[in-house]
Motif scaffolding. Structure first.
Motif, short mmCIF file in Angstrom:
data_model
loop_
_atom_site.label_atom_id
_atom_site.label_comp_id
_atom_site.label_asym_id
_atom_site.label_seq_id
_atom_site.Cartn_x
_atom_site.Cartn_y
_atom_site.Cartn_z
N UNK A 144 0.91 -1.31 -0.25
CA UNK A 144 0.13 0.29 0.33
C UNK A 144 0.67 1.28 0.15
N UNK A 145 0.93 2.07 -0.80
CA UNK A 145 1.37 3.00 -1.06
C UNK A 145 1.03 4.29 -0.67
N UNK A 146 2.04 5.19 0.07
CA UNK A 146 0.81 6.70 0.53
C UNK A 146 2.82 7.20 0.55
N UNK A 147 1.25 8.69 1.02
CA UNK A 147 2.79 9.64 0.89
C UNK A 147 2.17 10.57 2.22
N UNK B 112 17.32 5.56 4.21
CA UNK B 112 18.14 4.02 4.85
C UNK B 112 16.67 3.40 5.42
N UNK B 113 15.51 4.50 5.97
CA UNK B 113 14.90 3.65 6.71
C UNK B 113 13.59 2.53 5.87
N UNK B 114 13.75 1.25 6.57
CA UNK B 114 12.64 0.26 5.84
C UNK B 114 11.50 0.41 5.07
N UNK B 115 10.21 0.48 4.16
CA UNK B 115 9.69 0.20 3.61
C UNK B 115 9.44 1.90 3.23
N UNK C 260 5.78 -1.65 5.77
CA UNK C 260 6.82 -1.62 6.18
C UNK C 260 7.32 -0.27 7.29
N UNK C 261 6.39 0.61 7.77
CA UNK C 261 6.99 2.35 8.07
C UNK C 261 5.62 3.00 8.06
N UNK C 262 5.56 3.90 9.33
CA UNK C 262 4.53 4.75 9.05
C UNK C 262 4.34 5.71 9.42
#
Length: 79
Positions: free
Chosen positions: A2-5, A28-31, A52-54
């Motif tokens: 799920x791609x977000x910005x 460098x953060x995962x996701x 992978x990240x929020x």
């Protein structure tokens, strides 16, 4: 995936050096898929995979790198 910005306005980005440091640290953060920094307008746009990240983790990383966030906005990508 799920791609977000998420978009952040910072108090001050220190020219090219600051932009490079932010891109390297956040990228460098995962996701994290991409990072765009506009040092003239003190804005950052981050595309990320929400599995992978929020946004809170990205915000925490920006703070760790030494910048203060003045505002943020999230946007989902609909395909």
């Amino acid at each position: 995936m799920s791609k977000n910005s998420v978009y952040f306005s910072l108090s001050d980005v220190d020219g090219k050096r600051g932009a490079k440091e932010l891109k390297k640290g956040i990228g460098s953060m995962r996701g994290v898929l991409s990072v765009s920094v506009n040092s003239q307008k003190n804005n950052i746009a981050v595309d990320y995979d929400s599995s992978g990240v929020n946004p809170e983790q990205i915000e925490e990383k920006i703070n760790e790198l030494g910048w203060k966030i003045s505002s943020s906005k999230e946007q989902d990508h609909i395909m």
